[in-house]
Design an enzyme around this catalytic site. Sequence first.
Site, short mmCIF file in Angstrom:
data_model
loop_
_atom_site.label_atom_id
_atom_site.label_comp_id
_atom_site.label_asym_id
_atom_site.label_seq_id
_atom_site.Cartn_x
_atom_site.Cartn_y
_atom_site.Cartn_z
N HIS A 1 0.83 -1.21 0.00
CA HIS A 1 0.00 0.00 0.00
C HIS A 1 0.87 1.25 0.00
O HIS A 1 1.85 1.35 0.75
CB HIS A 1 -0.91 0.01 1.22
CG HIS A 1 -2.10 0.91 1.08
ND1 HIS A 1 -2.00 2.29 1.10
CD2 HIS A 1 -3.42 0.64 0.89
CE1 HIS A 1 -3.20 2.81 0.94
NE2 HIS A 1 -4.08 1.84 0.81
N GLY B 1 4.17 22.19 10.89
CA GLY B 1 5.38 21.41 11.08
C GLY B 1 6.55 21.74 10.18
O GLY B 1 7.43 20.90 10.00
N HIS C 1 9.90 14.32 8.78
CA HIS C 1 10.52 13.60 9.88
C HIS C 1 11.38 12.48 9.31
O HIS C 1 10.93 11.74 8.43
CB HIS C 1 9.43 13.02 10.80
CG HIS C 1 9.96 12.43 12.06
ND1 HIS C 1 10.62 11.22 12.11
CD2 HIS C 1 9.96 12.90 13.35
CE1 HIS C 1 10.98 10.96 13.35
NE2 HIS C 1 10.59 11.97 14.12
#
Length: 298
Positions: A82, A163, A168
């Site tokens: 996926h 953010g 990240h």
Amino acid sequence: MAKIIESVPNISEGVRTDVIESCVDAVRTTPGCTLLQHSSDPSHNRTVITYMGSPEGVEEASVKLAKAAVSLIDLTQHKGEHPRMGCVDVMPFIPIKETTMEECIELSKRVGQRIAEEAFLPVFLYEASATAPHRQNLANIRKGQFEGMAEKVRDPAWIPDFGWQRVHPTGGVVAVGARPPLIAYNINLSTSDVSIADRIAKIIRQAGGGLANVKAIGIMLEERNIAQVSINMTDYTKTPLYRVTELVKAEAARYGAHVVGTELIGLCPMNALIDSAAYYLQIEDFDRDVQVIENHLL
């Protein structure tokens, strides 16, 4: 009456049960929030977690889940069928009772800001919460996946809503938003040729000129050695489950294949199943409000 909101986040882990249980526990242990179900798929390497509760309880559980996932899931080591871009890949909020879409939009913004500040995951707002038309569709945001996201966020058109203009290093980014109920519905085929599932997905999905409110991709289920048409039904009241099932059956027959089974991932509105039951049973003059016992109880 009490306000109830549902959330159905997807985390990018479907194999390691200890990691899955730790993430689920973040929800399970939150006051004001009830865990309804979690479902893992090793081929997708993905787990769908379903919970609902008060806006405050759902907010706290969602932030706790993001913090748990980012500490336990490393996307540099992640492989699965996926598409994914984050350790928590997507986090939708759905109005269930005594709440509105506008309230879910506001909740998504609060949660998005907290996830960015407390879990250090950049956040894109999507669907009804989107800040620009090109960000409404999750597939547009996810394009490039985790591996391409660091370059993508440098584009002024794809700066995260919360953010900073970064990714990240192990947790990626997350899409947070508000939407109506969605049915995750997969159809398994009697073939190991994933190109057949790919071709069927292109035919049935709205973006390819197919059925309205249908998103679909072809996926290979390695552990079963069969191909799957993985589908998101974004409005079952306009395109019912039976219609997409019958179209997949017809298209599969062109390639000498047939449907060997279907899957529901997470929860499904009762009326979506009643629609299909009434269709296949060919019930004449059917009135669900009168003839279904559970509707009287509810």
